[in-house]
Write a protein that holds these residues in place. Structure first.
Motif, PDB file in Angstrom:
ATOM      1  N   ASP A   1      -3.384   2.719  -4.542  1.00  0.00           N
ATOM      2  CA  ASP A   1      -2.572   1.883  -3.652  1.00  0.00           C
ATOM      3  C   ASP A   1      -3.368   1.612  -2.374  1.00  0.00           C
ATOM      4  OD1 ASP A   1      -0.688   1.029  -1.662  1.00  0.00           O
ATOM      5  OD2 ASP A   1       0.934   1.877  -2.876  1.00  0.00           O
ATOM      6  N   VAL A   2      -3.805   0.369  -2.225  1.00  0.00           N
ATOM      7  CA  VAL A   2      -4.609   0.002  -1.051  1.00  0.00           C
ATOM      8  C   VAL A   2      -3.812  -0.813  -0.034  1.00  0.00           C
ATOM      9  CG1 VAL A   2      -6.784   0.156  -2.329  1.00  0.00           C
ATOM     10  CG2 VAL A   2      -5.595  -2.061  -2.187  1.00  0.00           C
ATOM     11  N   ASP A   3      -2.495  -0.935  -0.266  1.00  0.00           N
ATOM     12  CA  ASP A   3      -1.616  -1.549   0.740  1.00  0.00           C
ATOM     13  C   ASP A   3      -1.680  -0.729   2.033  1.00  0.00           C
ATOM     14  OD1 ASP A   3       1.156  -3.427   0.794  1.00  0.00           O
ATOM     15  OD2 ASP A   3       1.269  -1.658   2.091  1.00  0.00           O
TER      16      ASP A   3
ATOM     17  N   HIS B   1       0.666   0.339   3.757  1.00  0.00           N
ATOM     18  CA  HIS B   1       1.726   1.347   3.795  1.00  0.00           C
ATOM     19  C   HIS B   1       1.599   2.346   2.640  1.00  0.00           C
ATOM     20  CE1 HIS B   1       3.411  -2.273   5.830  1.00  0.00           C
ATOM     21  NE2 HIS B   1       3.865  -1.378   6.687  1.00  0.00           N
ATOM     22  N   HIS B   2       2.073   3.538   2.867  1.00  0.00           N
ATOM     23  CA  HIS B   2       2.080   4.536   1.807  1.00  0.00           C
ATOM     24  C   HIS B   2       2.908   4.067   0.614  1.00  0.00           C
ATOM     25  CE1 HIS B   2       3.816   8.421   0.061  1.00  0.00           C
ATOM     26  NE2 HIS B   2       2.567   8.340  -0.349  1.00  0.00           N
ATOM     27  N   GLY B   3       2.390   4.279  -0.589  1.00  0.00           N
ATOM     28  CA  GLY B   3       3.138   3.955  -1.800  1.00  0.00           C
ATOM     29  C   GLY B   3       4.085   5.087  -2.154  1.00  0.00           C
TER      30      GLY B   3
ATOM     31  N   SER C   1      -3.046   6.900  -2.542  1.00  0.00           N
ATOM     32  CA  SER C   1      -2.685   5.858  -1.583  1.00  0.00           C
ATOM     33  C   SER C   1      -3.490   6.032  -0.304  1.00  0.00           C
ATOM     34  CB  SER C   1      -1.181   5.922  -1.267  1.00  0.00           C
ATOM     35  OG  SER C   1      -0.814   4.925  -0.328  1.00  0.00           O
ATOM     36  N   LEU C   2      -4.040   4.935   0.175  1.00  0.00           N
ATOM     37  CA  LEU C   2      -4.696   4.876   1.484  1.00  0.00           C
ATOM     38  C   LEU C   2      -3.741   4.130   2.406  1.00  0.00           C
ATOM     39  CD1 LEU C   2      -8.283   3.481   0.582  1.00  0.00           C
ATOM     40  CD2 LEU C   2      -7.270   5.665  -0.053  1.00  0.00           C
ATOM     41  N   HIS C   3      -3.471   4.673   3.588  1.00  0.00           N
ATOM     42  CA  HIS C   3      -2.439   4.019   4.406  1.00  0.00           C
ATOM     43  C   HIS C   3      -2.433   4.472   5.851  1.00  0.00           C
ATOM     44  CE1 HIS C   3      -0.795   7.450   2.102  1.00  0.00           C
ATOM     45  NE2 HIS C   3      -0.356   7.820   3.294  1.00  0.00           N
TER      46      HIS C   3
HETATM   47 MG    MG Z   1      -1.228   2.375   0.438  1.00  0.00          MG
END
Ligand code: MG
Ligand code: OKP
Ligand code: ZN
Length: 343
Positions: free
Chosen positions: A193-195, A197-199, A216-218
């Motif tokens: 998850d590179v959005d 926000h946290h997934g 997830s990166l966030h």
């Molecule tokens: Mg993310």
């Protein structure tokens, strides 16, 4: 690369988002998807295909039956109660209260949500269903031999838990896609998850499982949405211990720093040796995003795509966030073009 797109996304057209004590025009609006689609066409990325209908079965592999039923009738139930505006949750079971499902629609809206910015109105159900079908169609393309496919999902999905909506999300398209890979014979699947926000939904859905690695990166949840999940000490539980990885960054993080975490994520994925990869792709990491605080530039999305390709995995991209509508098309399609070798 093929893009899967449904015009039914435009059935989700709420007028309100509770923000700063006001009901503003939602950040998550139809023009987001149309701008990305226009860029896909302009760049001749590849064929654009409409989704197939998969029904609710693959959705219910991830979401509970009662949650799906709630979403299906939420708007009618709200209207039937004579409510004048859009359906917005306003009450939750706080500490010490009972987590039971009330009959009343206000109670059920609270039971099935974790945030109040995500209003529901006519067409939300249809658009959310179409978004899941978009993801599942991309998954089918990749299972049928395509190296990668772009699921131009709208509404997004990564904040949705098994039985919670919020953060503009209803069905967790990335999780549904990962589960579909599992159900069709993949032993192991990774979701990256590179959005911005946290997934949180994706993490929660697979938290006790070792067959789906979630990363997830966030932005630091101490500072931004979703506030109550996404910290680095969340590493999975039970069988899933060691199969969730959160990488958290402070305000103003540029690609030079963000990409160090991407590298850690890619190394963990390589070590996991999955049979397929799902990328929850948000481009709200962009420097001009109105609700986020990273500093990625448009060309950085080419580098991101290139690094993802180097994993050598069958890959489905599910579209998540990105709210600078002027740049969202360039940034999202840059990931696909970087994946395809554009420098
Ligand atoms: Mg993310
Ligand atoms: C959805 B996705 C803005 C608050 C924003 C909700 C953010 C949902 C992001 N004032 N709260 O991950 O891009
Ligand atoms: Zn986001």
């Amino acid at each position: 690369m093929k893009t899967v797109f449904s015009p039914l996304h435009s059935r989700r057209q709420v007028k309100t988002e509770l923000d700063g004590g006001l009901l503003i025009e939602p950040h998550e609006k139809p023009s987001r998807a149309e701008t990305i689609l226009a860029r896909v066409k302009d760049q001749a990325l590849g064929d654009i295909v409409e989704p197939e209908e998969f029904g609710l079965e693959p959705v219910k592999r991830v979401h509970t039956d009662d949650y799906v039923s709630f979403l299906e009738t939420c708007w009618q139930d709200w209207v039937a109660e004579g409510k004048p505006g859009e359906a917005i949750p306003a009450v939750w079971a706080g500490r010490g209260m009972r987590h039971r499902i009330p009959k009343d629609i206000d109670g059920r809206l609270g039971y099935y949500s974790f945030a109040a910015e995500t209003s529901i109105s006519d067409g939300t159900w249809e658009a959310a269903r179409a978004s899941a079908n978009v993801a599942l169609t991309a998954q089918k393309l990749v299972t049928s031999g395509e190296r990668a496919a772009f699921a131009l999902c709208r509404p997004p999905g990564h904040h949705a838990h098994a039985d919670l909506f919020g953060g503009y999300c209803f069905f967790n398209n990335a999780a549904i896609t990962a589960q579909a890979f599992r159900d069709q014979g993949c032993e192991k699947v990774a979701v990256l998850d590179v959005d911005f926000h946290h997934g949180n939904g994706t993490q929660a859905i697979f938290y006790d499982r070792s067959d789906v690695l979630t990363i997830s990166l966030h932005g630091d949840p101490d500072l931004v949405f979703p506030h109550f999940l996404g910290f680095e000490d969340e590493t999975g539980e039970g069988q899933g211990e060691g199969f969730n990885l959160n990488i958290v960054y402070p305000p103003k993080t540029p690609y030079s720093v963000w990409s160090e975490g991407l590298e850690r994520a890619c190394q963990r994925i390589a070590e996991f040796k999955p049979d397929a990869l799902v990328v929850a792709l948000g481009v709200d990491t962009f420097e001009d995003d109105p609700i986020s605080f990273f500093k990625l530039k448009s060309e950085d999305y080419l580098s991101l795509g290139k690094r993802l390709e180097q994993l050598g995995l069958p890959t489905v991209f599910t579209m998540e966030g990105g709210y600078d509508v002027d740049a969202i098309g360039v940034n999202a399609v840059n990931v696909m073009q970087g994946f395809e070798g554009k420098a």
